[in-house]
Write a protein that holds these residues in place. Structure first.
Motif, PDB file in Angstrom:
ATOM      1  N   THR A  14       0.994  -1.200   0.058  1.00  0.00           N
ATOM      2  CA  THR A  14      -0.092   0.035   0.047  1.00  0.00           C
ATOM      3  C   THR A  14       0.714   1.284   0.105  1.00  0.00           C
ATOM      4  N   LEU A  15       1.444   1.404   1.091  1.00  0.00           N
ATOM      5  CA  LEU A  15       2.598   2.752   1.173  1.00  0.00           C
ATOM      6  C   LEU A  15       3.726   2.228   0.213  1.00  0.00           C
ATOM      7  N   CYS A  16       4.218   1.046   0.245  1.00  0.00           N
ATOM      8  CA  CYS A  16       5.322   0.628   0.126  1.00  0.00           C
ATOM      9  C   CYS A  16       5.090  -0.786  -0.951  1.00  0.00           C
ATOM     10  N   PHE A  17       5.531  -0.555  -2.288  1.00  0.00           N
ATOM     11  CA  PHE A  17       5.311  -1.634  -3.315  1.00  0.00           C
ATOM     12  C   PHE A  17       6.382  -2.785  -2.996  1.00  0.00           C
ATOM     13  N   SER A  18       6.179  -3.417  -2.170  1.00  0.00           N
ATOM     14  CA  SER A  18       6.931  -4.647  -1.760  1.00  0.00           C
ATOM     15  C   SER A  18       6.383  -5.783  -1.183  1.00  0.00           C
ATOM     16  N   LYS A  19       6.720  -6.780  -0.866  1.00  0.00           N
ATOM     17  CA  LYS A  19       6.635  -8.010  -0.185  1.00  0.00           C
ATOM     18  C   LYS A  19       7.221  -8.224   1.048  1.00  0.00           C
ATOM     19  N   TRP A  20       6.643  -8.388   2.354  1.00  0.00           N
ATOM     20  CA  TRP A  20       7.182  -8.464   3.499  1.00  0.00           C
ATOM     21  C   TRP A  20       8.257  -9.592   3.445  1.00  0.00           C
ATOM     22  N   PRO A  21       9.474  -9.112   3.992  1.00  0.00           N
ATOM     23  CA  PRO A  21       9.797  -8.415   4.790  1.00  0.00           C
ATOM     24  C   PRO A  21      10.659  -7.298   3.974  1.00  0.00           C
ATOM     25  N   GLU A  22      10.730  -7.444   2.644  1.00  0.00           N
ATOM     26  CA  GLU A  22      11.618  -6.345   1.666  1.00  0.00           C
ATOM     27  C   GLU A  22      10.979  -4.992   1.723  1.00  0.00           C
ATOM     28  N   LEU A  23      11.877  -3.831   1.679  1.00  0.00           N
ATOM     29  CA  LEU A  23      11.420  -2.551   1.348  1.00  0.00           C
ATOM     30  C   LEU A  23      11.559  -2.257   0.017  1.00  0.00           C
ATOM     31  N   GLY A  24      10.394  -1.680  -0.725  1.00  0.00           N
ATOM     32  CA  GLY A  24      10.384  -1.438  -2.079  1.00  0.00           C
ATOM     33  C   GLY A  24      10.164   0.075  -2.261  1.00  0.00           C
ATOM     34  N   GLU A  25       9.853   0.194  -3.433  1.00  0.00           N
ATOM     35  CA  GLU A  25       9.430   1.465  -3.960  1.00  0.00           C
ATOM     36  C   GLU A  25       8.248   2.168  -3.324  1.00  0.00           C
ATOM     37  N   PRO A  26       8.448   3.615  -2.939  1.00  0.00           N
ATOM     38  CA  PRO A  26       7.217   4.316  -2.610  1.00  0.00           C
ATOM     39  C   PRO A  26       6.022   4.438  -3.477  1.00  0.00           C
TER      40      PRO A  26
END
Length: 70
Positions: A14-26
């Motif tokens: 939602t806020l972050c285009f990622s899949k847990w636990p990674e951090l992706g694009e805002p």
């Protein structure tokens, strides 16, 4: 004057285009909307199942986007 509404927003996907636990694009449009929402006197709550270090990383990531909660 604002009526002081509250919005809760999920992090992963939602806020972050990622899949847990990674951090992706805002999700920049959403983040800009939430920052404007706060400037109007409203509150934003981070609604996530992340805990511990994963939560700390998400909150830090949000701060890097100039998004604070409360």
């Amino acid at each position: 004057m604002s009526n002081g509404q509250i919005i809760a927003v999920d992090f992963d996907g939602t806020l972050c285009f990622s899949k847990w636990p990674e951090l992706g694009e805002p999700n920049k449009p959403l983040i800009e909307y939430l920052k404007a929402w706060k400037r109007q006197g409203n509150k934003v709550i981070l609604w996530t199942c992340r805990a511990g270090e994963a939560l700390d990383n998400a909150v830090s990531w949000c701060r890097d986007q100039d998004l604070e909660f409360g």
